[in-house]
Design a protein around this motif. Structure first.
Motif, PDB file in Angstrom:
ATOM      1  N   PRO A  32       0.869  -1.078   0.055  1.00 16.35           N
ATOM      2  CA  PRO A  32       0.067  -0.089  -0.057  1.00 16.35           C
ATOM      3  C   PRO A  32       0.985   1.288   0.129  1.00 16.35           C
ATOM      4  O   PRO A  32       2.042   1.338   0.391  1.00 16.35           O
ATOM      5  N   PRO A  33       0.394   2.373  -0.665  1.00 12.52           N
ATOM      6  CA  PRO A  33       1.031   3.451  -0.398  1.00 12.52           C
ATOM      7  C   PRO A  33       1.481   4.101   0.957  1.00 12.52           C
ATOM      8  O   PRO A  33       0.707   3.697   1.790  1.00 12.52           O
ATOM      9  N   ALA A  34       2.515   4.943   0.812  1.00 15.64           N
ATOM     10  CA  ALA A  34       2.809   5.337   2.234  1.00 15.64           C
ATOM     11  C   ALA A  34       1.521   6.411   2.603  1.00 15.64           C
ATOM     12  O   ALA A  34       1.107   7.028   1.851  1.00 15.64           O
ATOM     13  N   ILE A  35       1.361   6.348   3.898  1.00 19.25           N
ATOM     14  CA  ILE A  35       0.369   7.125   4.426  1.00 19.25           C
ATOM     15  C   ILE A  35       0.753   8.566   4.831  1.00 19.25           C
ATOM     16  O   ILE A  35       1.909   8.668   5.562  1.00 19.25           O
ATOM     17  N   ASP A  36       0.515   9.499   4.191  1.00 15.42           N
ATOM     18  CA  ASP A  36       0.839  10.804   4.213  1.00 15.42           C
ATOM     19  C   ASP A  36      -0.501  11.921   4.657  1.00 15.42           C
ATOM     20  O   ASP A  36      -1.526  11.419   4.621  1.00 15.42           O
ATOM     21  N   GLY A  37       0.016  12.917   4.877  1.00 13.77           N
ATOM     22  CA  GLY A  37      -1.269  14.065   5.086  1.00 13.77           C
ATOM     23  C   GLY A  37      -1.078  14.434   6.578  1.00 13.77           C
ATOM     24  O   GLY A  37      -0.596  13.578   7.473  1.00 13.77           O
ATOM     25  N   GLU A  38      -1.793  15.401   6.928  1.00  8.42           N
ATOM     26  CA  GLU A  38      -1.765  15.984   8.176  1.00  8.42           C
ATOM     27  C   GLU A  38      -2.766  15.297   9.154  1.00  8.42           C
ATOM     28  O   GLU A  38      -3.417  14.614   8.845  1.00  8.42           O
ATOM     29  N   VAL A  39      -2.275  15.247  10.451  1.00  7.99           N
ATOM     30  CA  VAL A  39      -3.008  14.655  11.251  1.00  7.99           C
ATOM     31  C   VAL A  39      -4.146  15.347  11.737  1.00  7.99           C
ATOM     32  O   VAL A  39      -4.107  16.700  11.645  1.00  7.99           O
ATOM     33  N   VAL A  40      -5.448  14.879  11.773  1.00  2.39           N
ATOM     34  CA  VAL A  40      -6.412  15.676  12.013  1.00  2.39           C
ATOM     35  C   VAL A  40      -6.883  16.134  13.151  1.00  2.39           C
ATOM     36  O   VAL A  40      -6.314  15.453  14.238  1.00  2.39           O
ATOM     37  N   GLY A  41      -7.714  17.148  13.619  1.00  2.00           N
ATOM     38  CA  GLY A  41      -7.733  17.421  15.101  1.00  2.00           C
ATOM     39  C   GLY A  41      -8.562  16.429  15.830  1.00  2.00           C
ATOM     40  O   GLY A  41      -9.175  15.599  15.263  1.00  2.00           O
ATOM     41  N   ASP A  42      -8.674  16.696  17.132  1.00  2.00           N
ATOM     42  CA  ASP A  42      -9.383  15.565  18.169  1.00  2.00           C
ATOM     43  C   ASP A  42     -10.770  16.013  18.142  1.00  2.00           C
ATOM     44  O   ASP A  42     -11.249  17.019  18.737  1.00  2.00           O
ATOM     45  N   HIS A  43     -11.750  15.393  17.303  1.00  2.00           N
ATOM     46  CA  HIS A  43     -13.099  15.436  17.413  1.00  2.00           C
ATOM     47  C   HIS A  43     -13.920  14.165  18.050  1.00  2.00           C
ATOM     48  O   HIS A  43     -14.900  13.844  17.783  1.00  2.00           O
ATOM     49  N   GLY A  44     -13.426  13.705  18.961  1.00  2.00           N
ATOM     50  CA  GLY A  44     -13.696  12.576  19.814  1.00  2.00           C
ATOM     51  C   GLY A  44     -13.076  11.309  19.062  1.00  2.00           C
ATOM     52  O   GLY A  44     -12.685  11.346  18.174  1.00  2.00           O
ATOM     53  N   SER A  45     -13.576  10.047  19.597  1.00  2.00           N
ATOM     54  CA  SER A  45     -13.232   8.789  19.382  1.00  2.00           C
ATOM     55  C   SER A  45     -14.396   8.055  18.711  1.00  2.00           C
ATOM     56  O   SER A  45     -15.408   8.005  19.433  1.00  2.00           O
ATOM     57  N   HIS A  46     -14.095   7.317  17.637  1.00  2.00           N
ATOM     58  CA  HIS A  46     -15.042   6.658  17.058  1.00  2.00           C
ATOM     59  C   HIS A  46     -14.803   5.254  16.684  1.00  2.00           C
ATOM     60  O   HIS A  46     -13.394   5.160  16.090  1.00  2.00           O
ATOM     61  N   THR A  47     -15.343   4.139  16.959  1.00  2.00           N
ATOM     62  CA  THR A  47     -15.179   2.917  16.340  1.00  2.00           C
ATOM     63  C   THR A  47     -16.027   2.456  15.073  1.00  2.00           C
ATOM     64  O   THR A  47     -17.195   2.457  15.427  1.00  2.00           O
ATOM     65  N   ILE A  48     -15.432   2.335  14.020  1.00  2.00           N
ATOM     66  CA  ILE A  48     -16.173   2.111  12.759  1.00  2.00           C
ATOM     67  C   ILE A  48     -16.279   0.532  12.502  1.00  2.00           C
ATOM     68  O   ILE A  48     -15.407  -0.145  12.164  1.00  2.00           O
ATOM     69  N   THR A 269     -24.089   7.093  10.422  1.00  2.00           N
ATOM     70  CA  THR A 269     -22.686   7.299  11.151  1.00  2.00           C
ATOM     71  C   THR A 269     -21.774   8.441  10.436  1.00  2.00           C
ATOM     72  O   THR A 269     -21.134   9.302  11.188  1.00  2.00           O
ATOM     73  N   TRP A 270     -21.998   8.622   9.469  1.00  2.00           N
ATOM     74  CA  TRP A 270     -21.411   9.995   8.495  1.00  2.00           C
ATOM     75  C   TRP A 270     -21.973  11.150   9.225  1.00  2.00           C
ATOM     76  O   TRP A 270     -21.157  12.099   9.249  1.00  2.00           O
ATOM     77  N   ASP A 271     -23.124  11.359   9.502  1.00  2.00           N
ATOM     78  CA  ASP A 271     -23.525  12.391  10.186  1.00  2.00           C
ATOM     79  C   ASP A 271     -23.136  12.835  11.669  1.00  2.00           C
ATOM     80  O   ASP A 271     -23.090  13.912  12.340  1.00  2.00           O
ATOM     81  N   ARG A 272     -22.951  11.842  12.142  1.00  2.00           N
ATOM     82  CA  ARG A 272     -22.350  11.710  13.645  1.00  2.00           C
ATOM     83  C   ARG A 272     -20.677  12.481  13.653  1.00  2.00           C
ATOM     84  O   ARG A 272     -20.254  12.741  14.498  1.00  2.00           O
ATOM     85  N   LEU A 273     -20.049  12.031  12.492  1.00  2.00           N
ATOM     86  CA  LEU A 273     -18.770  12.428  12.416  1.00  2.00           C
ATOM     87  C   LEU A 273     -18.446  14.046  12.080  1.00  2.00           C
ATOM     88  O   LEU A 273     -19.371  14.713  11.480  1.00  2.00           O
ATOM     89  N   ASP A 274     -17.524  14.688  12.802  1.00  2.00           N
ATOM     90  CA  ASP A 274     -16.989  16.153  12.433  1.00  2.00           C
ATOM     91  C   ASP A 274     -16.769  16.039  11.229  1.00  2.00           C
ATOM     92  O   ASP A 274     -16.176  15.229  10.471  1.00  2.00           O
ATOM     93  N   PRO A 275     -16.983  17.427  10.366  1.00  2.00           N
ATOM     94  CA  PRO A 275     -16.474  17.570   8.927  1.00  2.00           C
ATOM     95  C   PRO A 275     -15.159  17.157   8.705  1.00  2.00           C
ATOM     96  O   PRO A 275     -14.918  16.757   7.645  1.00  2.00           O
ATOM     97  N   GLU A 276     -14.377  17.415   9.543  1.00  2.00           N
ATOM     98  CA  GLU A 276     -12.878  17.085   9.336  1.00  2.00           C
ATOM     99  C   GLU A 276     -12.654  15.522   9.256  1.00  2.00           C
ATOM    100  O   GLU A 276     -12.051  15.028   8.426  1.00  2.00           O
ATOM    101  N   TYR A 277     -13.282  14.872  10.319  1.00  2.00           N
ATOM    102  CA  TYR A 277     -13.517  13.379  10.040  1.00  2.00           C
ATOM    103  C   TYR A 277     -13.875  12.876   8.799  1.00  2.00           C
ATOM    104  O   TYR A 277     -13.502  12.069   8.322  1.00  2.00           O
ATOM    105  N   GLN A 278     -15.186  13.518   8.411  1.00  2.00           N
ATOM    106  CA  GLN A 278     -15.691  13.281   6.990  1.00  2.00           C
ATOM    107  C   GLN A 278     -14.918  13.239   5.992  1.00  2.00           C
ATOM    108  O   GLN A 278     -14.880  12.475   5.159  1.00  2.00           O
ATOM    109  N   ALA A 279     -14.212  14.538   5.997  1.00  2.00           N
ATOM    110  CA  ALA A 279     -13.268  14.861   4.732  1.00  2.00           C
ATOM    111  C   ALA A 279     -11.942  13.439   4.982  1.00  2.00           C
ATOM    112  O   ALA A 279     -11.624  13.197   3.888  1.00  2.00           O
ATOM    113  N   LEU A 280     -11.761  13.261   6.114  1.00  2.00           N
ATOM    114  CA  LEU A 280     -10.591  12.089   6.059  1.00  2.00           C
ATOM    115  C   LEU A 280     -11.073  10.677   5.647  1.00  2.00           C
ATOM    116  O   LEU A 280     -10.445   9.967   4.869  1.00  2.00           O
ATOM    117  N   VAL A 281     -12.276  10.438   6.168  1.00  2.00           N
ATOM    118  CA  VAL A 281     -12.825   9.136   5.605  1.00  2.00           C
ATOM    119  C   VAL A 281     -13.126   9.155   4.143  1.00  2.00           C
ATOM    120  O   VAL A 281     -12.842   8.046   3.440  1.00  2.00           O
TER     121      VAL A 281
END
Length: 359
Positions: A32-48, A269-281
């Motif tokens: 798999p390609p190397a994982i890069d990109g900024e770490v997103v902010g802390d918007h709580g924890s979620h198990t998917i 599930t999508w609606d429960r995620l912060d917009p920054e988490y949504q963009a990451l997903v």
């Protein structure tokens, strides 16, 4: 040089044993390609929780692990993914229904199982529509494909990305198949072929003279083992990782349908995620889907060769034999083109033709 890895090397202990494929016989797949990109902010924890039908050895599983790794690394562990393969949580239809009710967060079905939500997806079920993998990938990256993903809006399902299920091939336990007449049987009964619960697939096999039998994927191995059905149709990788060669003596490289997978999430599930988490997903879904397409192509020919090595008699059809199958299934287009949309079919055909012209 692109780094390579053994897909079994990513697994351990009992997981390797569950593949039914010895590590020494595993294909070397691109890492798999190397994982890069900024770490997103802390918007709580979620198990998917993510479920799908295929096994731990499949490109779908390996790319899903990559998806999980992207989320975990870029959220510093706040977003984690639990993967349930092997139809542990149900079949494709059941898991999509679970997304709607919010009892499951993600699933990864074939497009063929999702046509009741977005009818345009049935275009991918038309036989011999996409003549090459290059043409198929171009279509999956098109505006037409994105429109199909967007059309899930309001259904309770958020469609994130297309990846590759691949070209479907026929296997059976009755006889070699090199022509439509072999499917129909002529002097003997037509083959009983398991299909997904998809009307276009049913129409294809009816046109070929078979007796199509809709059935959940999780029930298929035992149905073939018990002789309830003679055969089935799936990509070589699925046939191998599901150990279908143990109950299927014959394979035919028909390449009759190319279908994608659709990575999807519950809208709840999508609606429960912060917009920054949504963009990451969303970003992780696209990255892992691109990786799945890459290793699916690498896996496919290897899987066919492995099936032959394990005793399956595989018939490779030449152009004239493929043409005979194409002619036999023309009634499927006559029946379904008005239903699916002739403009959409023409658009897909033009995209595929443009790829052929460039080759």
């Amino acid at each position: 040089m692109t780094p390579r890895w053994s897909h079994a090397a990513a697994l351990t202990g009992a997981a390797i044993l569950s593949l039914g494929i010895a590590q020494a016989q595993s294909p070397e797949l691109s890492a798999p390609p190397a994982i890069d990109g900024e770490v997103v902010g802390d918007h709580g924890s979620h198990t998917i929780r993510m479920g799908f039908g295929l096994s731990e050895g499949s490109p779908q599983y390996l790319s899903s692990r990559y998806f999980a790794d992207i989320l975990e690394q870029r959220s510093e562990g706040r977003l984690t993914v639990q993967i349930f393969p092997n139809s542990q949580l149900g079949d494709d239809v059941q898991m999509m229904e679970m997304l709607q009710t919010g009892t499951l967060d993600m699933t990864y079905p074939s497009s063929s199982a999702a046509t009741s939500y977005v009818s345009e997806l049935a275009v991918f079920d038309l036989p011999f529509l996409l003549p090459s993998r290059e043409a198929a990938i171009e279509v999956l990256q098109s505006e037409a494909a994105q429109s199909m993903l967007d059309a899930f809006e309001g259904s309770g399902i958020k469609a994130l990305a297309f990846s590759e299920n691949g070209y479907r091939q026929l296997s059976n336990s009755a006889r070699p198949v090199a022509s439509p007449e072999d499917v129909a049987g002529l002097d003997v009964r037509g083959l009983t072929v398991r299909t997904m619960e998809n009307p276009v697939h049913l129409a294809i096999w009816e046109a070929l003279g078979a007796n199509p039998t809709p059935m959940a994927f999780g029930e298929l191995f035992s149905a073939m083992e018990q002789g309830v059905v003679d055969g089935q149709e799936n990509p070589w990788s699925t046939i191998l990782t599901s150990n279908f060669h143990e109950v299927q003596d014959y394979g035919s490289e028909t390449r009759h349908v190319y279908t994608p997978f659709v990575m999807m999430m519950s809208e709840r599930t999508w609606d429960r995620l912060d917009p920054e988490y949504q963009a990451l997903v969303q970003e992780a879904a696209r990255q892992s889907a691109a990786y799945e397409i890459q290793i699916s192509a690498e896996y496919d020919d290897w899987a066919r060769d492995q099936l032959e090595a394990r005793g399956m008699q595989i018939t490779r059809l030449d152009d004239a034999q493929i043409a005979a199958f194409q002619e036999a299934v023309q009634p499927v287009y006559e029946e379904w083109a008005p239903e699916i949309g002739e403009e959409l079919i023409t658009e897909i055909q033009q995209i595929a033709a443009s790829v052929a012209d460039d080759e």
